[in-house]
Every structure is written in structure tokens, then in C-alpha cells.
Write an enzyme that holds these catalytic residues in place. Structure first.
Site, PDB file in Angstrom:
ATOM      1  N   LYS A  18       1.234  11.462   6.320  1.00 14.82           N
ATOM      2  CA  LYS A  18       2.611  11.751   6.756  1.00 14.82           C
ATOM      3  C   LYS A  18       3.586  10.928   5.919  1.00 14.82           C
ATOM      4  CE  LYS A  18       5.306  12.046  11.071  1.00 14.82           C
ATOM      5  NZ  LYS A  18       5.292  11.785  12.536  1.00 14.82           N
ATOM      6  N   SER A  63       6.602  15.580  15.612  1.00 14.26           N
ATOM      7  CA  SER A  63       7.141  15.499  14.276  1.00 14.26           C
ATOM      8  C   SER A  63       6.094  15.584  13.151  1.00 14.26           C
ATOM      9  CB  SER A  63       7.908  14.193  14.121  1.00 14.26           C
ATOM     10  OG  SER A  63       7.034  13.088  14.215  1.00 14.26           O
ATOM     11  N   SER A  86       4.033  13.036  18.874  1.00 10.85           N
ATOM     12  CA  SER A  86       4.193  13.611  17.531  1.00 10.85           C
ATOM     13  C   SER A  86       2.910  13.928  16.787  1.00 10.85           C
ATOM     14  CB  SER A  86       5.056  12.685  16.669  1.00 10.85           C
ATOM     15  OG  SER A  86       6.404  12.874  16.986  1.00 10.85           O
TER      16      SER A  86
END
Lengths: 94, 487, 484
Positions: free
Chosen positions: B79, B154, B178
């Protein structure tokens, strides 16, 4: 406790956020809704409940006082770099 | 394509026996990425050259017959809020669009120690704020199961890339769900470890007391392998726990006879899509056939999850994001007449609208006159979440809930209504407030879209969570289903 | 109307750690700009603070030295504000739960004892440094440069109760604090260089009134002199203001040494709202009782105790006891001398340190820690005097040479031939010669005017180029006269 435009502007100044006037209206509207939902907490009786600031509190970890130099290149990421320093515009407004 | 569908242990076997070259594995990975990327758009940046040259080094080690860790040579995507030295770490924000991380996150170091190959950085909601990956300044990642749907967020890039077969493994971060909510939306397995289990050093902070890095994979076994690699105390993170790390693969395959499961009634009510609810109930029945028993439990704090979470996380975020001021790195508005103007215009133009909304909310709830009404109350509420969990875990070994109240929603559907968007996290938020470990595993399909089942465990008892989730995947094949993709 | 000043002082002391409060960077900020920095103290995205154990020890030490309660639980908070020298946009500081509370020190103001309360001591990180360009001050600058070497350097803030009632007391209080912090090894206590900074909060009220007046905070006090002077000036300013019908405004005022005035700093555009909240990156600091006890047991001797010891055990007078204490470097030197002094009187050592050696060190712009006259060499010198090898007068010349060259006193004495003559036969010859040349004086002595022997002594000293041992010469003169 409803959010007024004045409150919003005060917060924008504290947080140093520039927002277009039409965006302000949208934010005010959205934040008013959000705060309304947040206020359900206000109705709860939380007298005597201890606040938690942490997920879990294990023992304190302390670092020994030993120098560890790390070479970080600053210039590459610095928006303005002068005489080995970060350059910023004048601090006091005219 | 096929090779990336194998488990970590299988790939390791092939690499070790030299049936497969690491270089070929990495080339195939980039082939998959490039093939799917025009549609899925999971990535922000790729590190192709470095990765290929790394794979050649690892091939040399395997050729020499060196005993390498099970993850050696396996590609992983990361990420884009986790620092990799010398690579861009953008947090999907204009603010950091050109920021090159000058240091490695602790997890990055650990990946390197295990000879893993970080092939690229994944898309996300800006600064991890969002539940749809629509708040990325670069592009919206699409759900591989339905391209007009969001992948969740997210960590939408982390889950979409695994679902689309671009990479076998990825890392995400989970502040209020997330990892687990997008894992549910994309039909993959996503795990949030106990707060303190994995070092946060080098993870760009959103809400420091809630953030935790975790793995995304196709199955629980692969999750356990990555967890083994990234867990442990770190002297660079005061909040990382100095607690022994077990081998998380050893608990897999153990039986669950006599396991007591609590099922929070608050997450089986009308707020939950009935089909999703049914998928989870089916799962519970499968587990009870294996000797587990379950019953409803009331978690009275749960209905206040959103308020509590958004006050606390936004407050912390408002401070965490104050460092983006245009002085030392990142975006700056030039031509400002003075510092105040520079700050305001830099931050005004550098942050997207959801980030600004949270900074405003966070600043407001901490400001003089409102602290007690909002922030102090939310902190007390947080205590009640912890107490509810503590009470439940006296009776139950794990709790099981849906990972998300719905399946993936349409791109653009909720973007105008932040409050509606926030409700996507009602099932996952309580776990972060209490710092507990939890996993989301695929548990069925509703109108062709995956649903997720969440297993929540006691603090630092990841093993029970993994054991239950592994058993569940032995009993089901939802995690083996693949979306129909281009090519 | 008679007014009474009410003064409270906030002292920021830089802790003498090797590394910063939350990272392993060196605290040495004198080097190249932005050279002692790392992701943590630069506020890089993703970096996290880890507390320095030594800084905690020093804060606790300071607390114990100032009779505070050391809290077993203390908490760090974030103080949020934007300023270019503050890399994270917040300062990590202790707010509602500081590490030490409720202390006091007793000061001696012109022979009157007074106890000043210490409200709290908390730990915090320092900010970086701004270098304004285009003008010497922030006001006229075109732009500024940011150097973060100092960012995250550990500080303690010591907040006094508003117990101080005069500019003189204010000065003595900060002097006493400085001495304690230096002697406990917590801070080097340099006001000029800013390792100790005092902000003085001053208000006045009519004598006898309970309610406090509005206070002004005076900053930029770079010496004890300016501190006392600034407080005096500010008290007078407030008095004049009130007498003329005006009102004191709560504000921060800057002391200007050149004009000897305090001036209001430009008021900030907006009121501060620091939005303090607990620092989630640092778990609350729990100090085990055993650790506090250990710090207590390993506490260096406090200046008050030391002074008592000097007076009672070493026989030093009040003045010398204080003087030998007040300069930490000098005091360490003195203590080292005491360890090896053997039968030398401490007062004799003290005399040499405070006198000749101190003058040499000061003239040389040097310090006792780098002084070439090591304690061993000083003791050797004093022994040479005591054994009569050299006179005190000669010793003054010898110590100068020692200071310049670092040579052993014995070698200097040998090489320059200034050794005292204590050979009786040699001296007797000189005495006989002088007596023969001054029969009239001899008669006076015989008549009982022994004081006249001084004249003869002078003559003998001249004969021996000052190297004769005076006591011996005197004895020889009297003996010879009486025999004859």
C-alpha cells in the site's frame, strides 16, 4: 451545538486550510450532518467512565542514550533549499 | 497466470526445487499486472527493474542451495502509505505526489529480510481516509468482480490486486476496517493484527492509536506466512508490543471442537443486508457442524461505533497531517507572500476534499470549548467498547460478524454523502477501537459480488482467529472463486 | 499607593543527553545546518518518537533535587500549532500529567532565607532554529531559513509558583536553579548560549490586595544581569502605567539589552488554541518505584549539602565555599584536588584555585576542564610551598609557567633555579655577611627591637636572590645576634 460559518472559518484558520467559498457551503452542510450524528454521544451518560486514549497500554519502552546518525537526503524532497536549510517565505505578514 | 494462483508454500517448493525461476515468477507477475491494470488500476507505481534484478539475486541464492525463508522470492505489493526507501510514497495524495521516501518502514525491512520482492505500490484512499478508494488523487481502483463497483477502501488497491491475480500477496493498513472491508468487497482474505503486533514505523499515520499494518492474500495459510514475517517488537515504535511471536502457521488445521462463538446481535440487524447476513449465518452453521457452538451476544457500545471512531480518528489525523506544511517535503504553493498564506494554500491545494473534511472535523472536536463535548466523550465511549469486548471474551473464544453491511457498492454511489459512506465500516470499527485482531474471509456471493465474514479474537490471540478462519476455508471454496477478467 | 510585584518564572533547561528526546540524533547543534537530523526529528511521514531513557532520568533527578513528587505515571501530549521551526506541526510535551510536581527550593536573598514553590517540571522537545534573511530580526526579514539540528533536543520546563516578590529574588531564584541543575549534571546551565532560558511572568498589585494583577511575560533574558534588570524595568513600567490610570495588558514582552526596555511582541493574528491531546505514539510513561529509588540513590551531592560540607569538614569560610561551588568546572577541579591532597589544607588549595589559577583560566578564556595545570600538578606545587622548597611568591611565577606549558612544577623549579635555599651553612654565610655590614641594626635587636630583624631579612633575601627560606633566615639572624 450547531456549526456556524464563523466556527468553520475559525477551524479553517487553525488548521491552515484554504477552501473556496462555494466549498465552504458544502463543508458546512456536510459537517453539520456529521456533527448531528456525533451528538448522539452527547446524550449518553458517561459519568464515571474512564477515557481511553490508547488501544492497549503495554509497558513503556525507553531508548538508551546512544547516538545513531542516519544520513537522510533532504534536498531531494525539499520544496526550497538554500544554504543547507529549508527556505520559507517571510513569517510576519505585511 | 496459473503460477500466481498457487499458495506461498507451493511457490516456495517450486522455487526451491528450481522448477521455477524467481525471475520468471517476477516477469509473470508484471505480465499479470500490466494485463489487468488498464481495467483494475490497483497500482500507483511499479518497481519493475529493481524487482527483476532482485529476483536474479535470489535465483543465485537458490541455485547455491541456500536455505531461504518460505517467502523468499515471492512478489508482494505494498500500500502506498508504507515507506520503501528510494521509492515514491504518495499516500494517493497530491501533497506527496513526488515524495521519495528517504527510509524504509520496519515492515519493508522485514520483507527484505525474508527476501520478498516488493513489486509496486498500491492505490488507496488519500491518506487512508475512505471506504472506496475513490479518494485517490490518481485514479479510482475498480472491483475485479464488477468494474463499475468500488473495491472498498481504503486498501482497495491491496485487495483488488490480489483478487485480480496481479500479485499473490499484498500489505494494507487498517484504521477502521481498511483491510477487512475491501477484502470482503473483493472476495479475498484480509487480516488486521492486534494493535502493537506489527510495527507502524514507516506507515504514514492516519490515526496513530488505531492504525495497524496487515496482510491480504488468497487464503489464511498465506496470511499466516506473511504475518510470521512482519510481526514483532520494534525499538522504533513505542506502541509495538514486546510480546513473543508464535509461528502462526502451527495453529492451522487444529480442530475447533468446543469453540465458543459470540455473535453480536447489533451486527445482524436491519443495518445489514439480509443476503449478506444469510451468508454469515450459513458460515456459522458450517462451523457448528465442526463442533463449535454459537449464540447471540449484545454489544451495547456497537451502535455508537461511527461517532466514536470519526471523532477520535479525525482528531488524531488533524495533528498527524499538520506536518504537511510545504516546508520540508512534498507539495508547496509557491509565490506566497508570507508563511500563513503558504501554509493555507499549500494545504488547501495539496489535500483532497475527504481529507480536508476530516481535518476540519478533527480540529473542531479538539478545539477549546468542544473538546469535552466530543473528544473526551468519544474517549470514554472507547472505554465502553473495550469493556464490552472484555466481557464477551470472558465467555467466547471469538466473535463472528459480517465484515461489511453490504457487498461492494457502485462507483460514485456514496461519494457525495460522507455519512452514508462511513456506515460501510460499522462492523469493522469496533475492532480497531479495542485494538483486537480480526480477519475477513470470503463467505459467499450476493448478486455476483463477494460477501465477507469477520472473525474477531482476543488481543494477541491471532492464532485462534487464524485457526477458525482456516477451518472455515477448509469447509468452503468461496476463497477459491475467481472473478471473470479480461483475457 | 504602594505596589507589590508578583513574579513566577518558567525556566527551560536543556538536558545534557547525548541524543535527542525521541531519536538517536546527536544533540550537538553547532555543526553544519540540518546535519544532526533523521526522519523522526524532521517529522518525516511515518516516523515515530521513542523516548530517551537518560532524559527521563535527568528530569527525575531535577525533580528530586527540587524536592518534587516524582509521578509514577506521566503522559505526553501534542501541543498543536504551525510554525516553520516545528517540523511535525505539534510539539510533544507533557501537559496535564507532568513527570514532577509540588517541589520547592530555599534561596538566600541577601542573607534572608526564602522558599519558592515549584509547581511542576515537565519534559518536552525543543523546536528548530530560524535564520532570518534580509534583516537581523523577524520583522524586516524577506524570508527565513530553517535549521532543524536543535529540533527535538530534550528540555525540561520548571514552572515556579508565583512566590517571587522582587527582581532581586527573581535573579537569585534562577541562579540557585542553575547551580542545582549544573551540580546534578542535568543541564550545563548556560544562559548566554541558551541551554537555560528563563521567561519571567510579572504582575503587580496594591500591597495587601489578595487578587493578582494582569501579568506580562518577559522573554529574551540572556544573562542574570539582564534578568534582574528586565524585571526591575517591567515592574516600574507597570507601576507607572497603573498610576497614570492605564491598564496592564496580558502579553509577551521582549527585553532589549541595548535600550534597557521591554517592548510588546507583535500580538498573534489569532488567539492560541493548542488543542492538546494525549500523544498516541507514546504510551504513558510508567516509572517503576525501583527506578525512581535508584535515581535517588545515585544523585550527585546537591550544592547546599556541598556548601555545608565545605564549611564544616574543610573549614572553608562562607564566601570561599560559595565561590568554589558556583563554577561547576572549577568545583569539579577542586573536588579532584581533594581526592589527592594528602596532608595539604583544603583552604590552601581553595586559595590557589580561586586566586591565581582562576585568573589565569579567565585571562586565557579557557576552562578548568581543559586547564594544563592538572589537579595533580597543583597539589605538587602546593606541596613544594609547604615543604619550604619554594616561596609563595615564587610559586606565583611557577604556576604561570605551568599554565602556559603544562610542565611539572618540580621541573620548572629545577630548571629555573628558583628553589628555596634551606641549606643552613649556605645561609649562615649570607647572614654573617649582612650582620657584619649592619652593626647598628644588630645593636637594636639586642636591645629588644626584634622587628628590626625584618630589615636584615630583606638584605639576606637580596643576597640570595629571594631564594632563601624566610623562616629559616629569621631564625638564623636572631640566633646569631643572641649568640654574639
Amino acid at each position: 451545538m450547531s456549526l456556524t460559518m464563523k466556527d468553520l472559518e475559525q477551524v479553517l484558520s487553525l488548521a491552515n486550510l484554504d477552501v473556496e467559498p462555494h466549498e465552504k457551503e458544502i463543508y458546512l452542510d456536510q459537517l453539520t450532518n456529521i456533527l448531528e450524528q456525533m451528538e448522539t454521544l452527547g446524550k449518553l451518560d458517561l459519568e464515571g467512565v474512564k477515557p481511553s486514549a490508547y488501544a492497549c497500554e503495554h509497558s513503556t519502552f525507553l531508548r538508551e542514550d546512544i547516538v545513531k546518525q542516519s544520513a537522510v537526503s533532504l534536498e531531494k524532497n525539499a520544496p526550497e533549499w538554500e544554504l543547507n536549510s529549508f527556505r520559507v517565505p517571510k513569517i510576519l505578514a505585511d | 497466470m496459473e503460477i500466481l494462483e498457487k499458495s506461498v508454500k507451493e511457490i516456495h517448493g517450486l522455487l526451491k526445487n528450481r522448477v521455477l525461476k524467481c525471475r520468471d515468477l517476477i516477469i509473470q507477475t508484471y505480465k499479470n499486472i500490466e494485463q489487468q491494470e488498464p481495467e483494475i488500476q490497483s497500482f500507483i507505481s511499479l518497481a519493475k527493474e529493481e524487482s527483476i534484478s532482485r529476483s536474479e539475486e535470489i535465483d543465485r541464492l537458490y541455485d547455491k542451495g541456500e536455505e531461504l525463508p518460505v517467502l523468499a522470492g515471492i512478489p508482494i505489493a505494498v500500500k502506498d502509505n508504507i515507506c520503501i526507501k528510494g521509492q515514491k510514497t504518495t499516500c494517493a495524495s497530491r501533497m506527496l505526489a513526488d515524495f521519495v521516501a528517504p527510509y524504509d518502514a520496519t515492515v519493508t525491512k522485514k520483507l527484505t529480510e525474508h527476501y520478498m520482492i516488493p513489486v509496486g505500490k498500491l492505490n488507496m484512499d488519500e491518506f487512508a481516509m475512505g471506504s472506496s478508494t475513490e479518494n485517490s488523487v490518481f485514479h479510482t481502483t475498480r472491483n475485479p468482480w464488477s468494474l463499475d463497483c468500488v473495491p472498498g477502501g481504503s486498501s482497495g488497491g491491496s485487495t483488488a490486486s490480489v483478487a485480480a491475480g496481479q500479485v499473490p500477496l499484498s500489505l494494507g493498513s487498517d484504521t477502521g476496517g481498511s483491510i477487512r472491508q475491501p477484502a470482503a468487497f473483493c472476495g479475498v482474505t484480509g487480516f488486521k493484527p492486534t494493535y502493537g503486533r506489527v510495527s507502524r514505523y514507516g506507515l504514514v499515520a492516519f490515526a496513530s492509536s488505531l492504525d495497524q499494518i496487515g496482510p491480504v492474500a488468497k487464503n489464511v495459510e498465506d496470511i499466516s506466512c506473511v504475518l510470521n514475517a512482519i510481526s514483532g517488537h520494534d525499538s522504533m515504535d513505542s506502541t509495538s508490543a514486546d510480546i513473543a511471536v508464535p509461528d502462526f502457521t502451527l495453529c492451522l488445521g487444529k480442530d475447533i471442537k468446543g469453540l465458543k462463538i459470540g455473535v453480536p446481535a447489533e451486527l445482524f440487524g436491519p443495518a445489514i443486508n439480509s443476503d449478506v447476513r444469510q451468508c454469515v449465518i450459513n458460515g456459522l452453521e458450517l462451523l457448528s457442524k465442526e463442533g463449535a457452538c454459537w449464540e447471540e451476544v449484545n454489544m451495547e457500545s456497537f451502535p455508537h461505533a461511527i461517532e466514536t471512531y470519526y471523532i477520535l480518528s479525525s482528531a488524531e489525523a488533524s495533528a498527524n497531517l499538520a506536518r504537511f506544511d510545504g516546508v520540508k517535503y512534498g507539495h508547496r504553493y509557491h509565490n506566497a507572500k508570507n508563511i500563513k498564506e503558504m501554509y493555507k494554500k499549500t494545504r488547501g491545494s495539496g489535500f483532497g476534499s475527504e481529507v480536508k473534511r476530516r481535518i476540519i472535523l478533527g480540529t473542531y472536536v479538539l478545539s477549546a470549548g468542544y473538546y469535552d463535548a466530543y473528544y473526551a466523550k468519544a474517549q470514554k465511549m472507547r472505554t465502553l467498547f473495550k469493556l464490552d469486548f472484555a466481557k464477551a471474551f470472558k465467555k467466547y473464544d471469538v466473535l463472528i460478524t459480517p465484515s461489511s453491511p453490504t457487498t461492494a457498492f457502485k462507483i460514485g454511489e456514496k461519494i457525495e454523502d460522507p455519512l452514508d459512506m462511513y456506515t460501510a465500516d460499522i462492523a469493522t470499527i469496533p475492532v480497531n477501537l479495542a485494538g483486537l485482531p480480526a480477519i475477513s474471509v470470503p463467505c459467499g456471493f450476493v448478486d455476483g459480488l463477494p460477501a465477507g465474514l469477520q472473525v474477531i479474537g482476543k488481543a494477541f490471540d491471532e492464532e485462534t482467529v487464524l485457526k477458525v478462519a482456516y477451518k472455515y476455508q477448509q469447509l468452503t471454496d468461496f476463497h477459491k472463486k475467481k472473478p471473470k477478467l479480461l483475457n | 499607593m504602594e505596589f507589590e510585584p508578583v513574579i513566577g518564572i518558567e525556566v527551560h533547561a536543556q538536558l545534557k543527553t547525548r541524543t535527542k528526546l525521541f531519536c538517536g540524533c546527536s544533540t550537538n547543534s553547532g555543526e553544519k545546518r540540518n546535519s544532526n537530523v533523521c526522519p523522526v526529528c524532521l517529522g518525516m511521514p511515518g516516523a515515530l518518537p521513542v523516548l530517551n531513557k537518560k532524559a527521563v532520568e535527568y528530569a527525575v533527578r531535577a525533580g528530586l533535587a527540587l524536592n518534587c513528587t516524582v509521578k509514577e505515571l506521566s503522559v505526553f501530549s501534542r501541543k498543536n500549532y504551525f510554525y516553520p521551526d516545528l517540523p511535525k506541526g505539534y510539539q510533544i510535551s507533557q501537559f496535564d500529567l507532568p513527570v514532577c510536581e509540588n517541589g520547592s527550593i530555599t534561596i538566600d536573598v541577601d542573607n534572608r532565607k526564602k522558599t519558592i514553590g515549584i509547581q511542576r517540571i515537565h519534559m518536552e522537545e525543543d523546536a528548530g532554529k530560524l535564520i532570518h534573511q534580509g534583516s537581523a530580526s523577524i520583522a524586516g526579514a524577506d524570508y527565513s531559513l530553517v535549521d532543524l539540528n536543535r529540533a527535538c533536543v530534550p528540555l525540561i520546563e520548571i514552572v515556579s509558583e508565583p512566590d517571587i516578590r522582587s527582581a532581586r529574588e527573581a535573579r537569585v531564584y534562577v541562579e540557585a536553579l542553575k547551580l542545582i541543575l549544573q551540580h546534578t549534571g542535568v543541564c550545563d546551565g548556560n544562559l548566554e548560549e541558551g541551554s537555560l532560558r528563563a521567561d519571567v511572568n510579572i504582575s503587580i498589585r496594591p500591597l495587601g490586595q489578595e487578587k493578582l494583577g494582569t501579568r506580562a511575560e518577559v522573554k529574551n533574558l540572556n544573562s542574570f544581569r539582564s534578568l534582574e534588570r528586565a524585571a526591575t524595568v517591567e515592574i516600574e513600567r507597570q507601576k507607572a502605567l497603573i498610576i497614570s490610570g492605564g491598564k496592564v495588558v496580558q502579553q509577551t514582552r521582549n527585553w532589549d539589552d541595548a535600550s534597557q526596555k521591554t517592548t510588546a511582541l507583535r500580538s498573534k493574528e489569532e488567539a492560541h488554541d493548542y488543542r492538546y491531546f494525549q500523544e498516541p505514539d507514546l504510551i504513558p510513561l510508567r516509572l517503576p518505584v525501583a527506578m525512581i529509588r535508584e535515581i535517588k540513590n545515585s544523585m550527585p551531592e546537591l550544592p547546599v549539602k556541598k556548601m555545608e560540607r565545605y564549611k564544616a569538614d574543610l573549614g572553608l569560610n562562607d564566601f570561599n565555599s560559595y565561590q568554589i561551588l558556583v563554577d561547576c568546572d572549577m568545583n569539579r577541579y577542586f573536588e579532584e584536588c581533594l581526592l589527592i591532597k594528602e596532608d595539604i589544607e583544603p583552604s590552601e588549595i581553595c586559595k590557589w584555585i580561586l586566586g591565581d589559577l582562576n585568573a589565569l583560566v579567565k585571562d586565557g578564556n579557557s576552562s578548568f576542564s581543559e586547564c594544563k595545570v592538572t589537579p595533580e600538578k597543583l597539589i605538587t606545587l602546593v606541596k613544594l610551598i609547604k615543604s619550604g622548597k619554594i616561596s609563595g611568591k615564587i610559586a606565583k611565577e611557577v604556576i604561570k609557567k605551568m599554565y602556559e606549558t603544562g610542565a611539572d612544577p618540580e621541573n620548572i623549579v629545577k630548571e629555573s633555579g628558583v628553589e628555596q635555599i634551606s641549606d643552613t651553612d649556605m645561609l649562615q654565610a649570607a647572614v654573617d655577611k649582612v650582620l657584619a655590614a649592619n652593626p647598628d641594626v644588630v645593636l637594636k635587636i639586642k636591645a629588644g627591637k626584634t622587628n628590626s630583624a625584618n630589615f636584615l631579612m630583606g638584605q639576606v633575601m637580596r643576597e640570595t636572590r629571594g631564594q632563601a627560606q624566610p623562616d629559616l633566615v629569621r631564625k638564623l639572624i636572631l640566633d646569631t645576634v643572641n649568640k654574639g
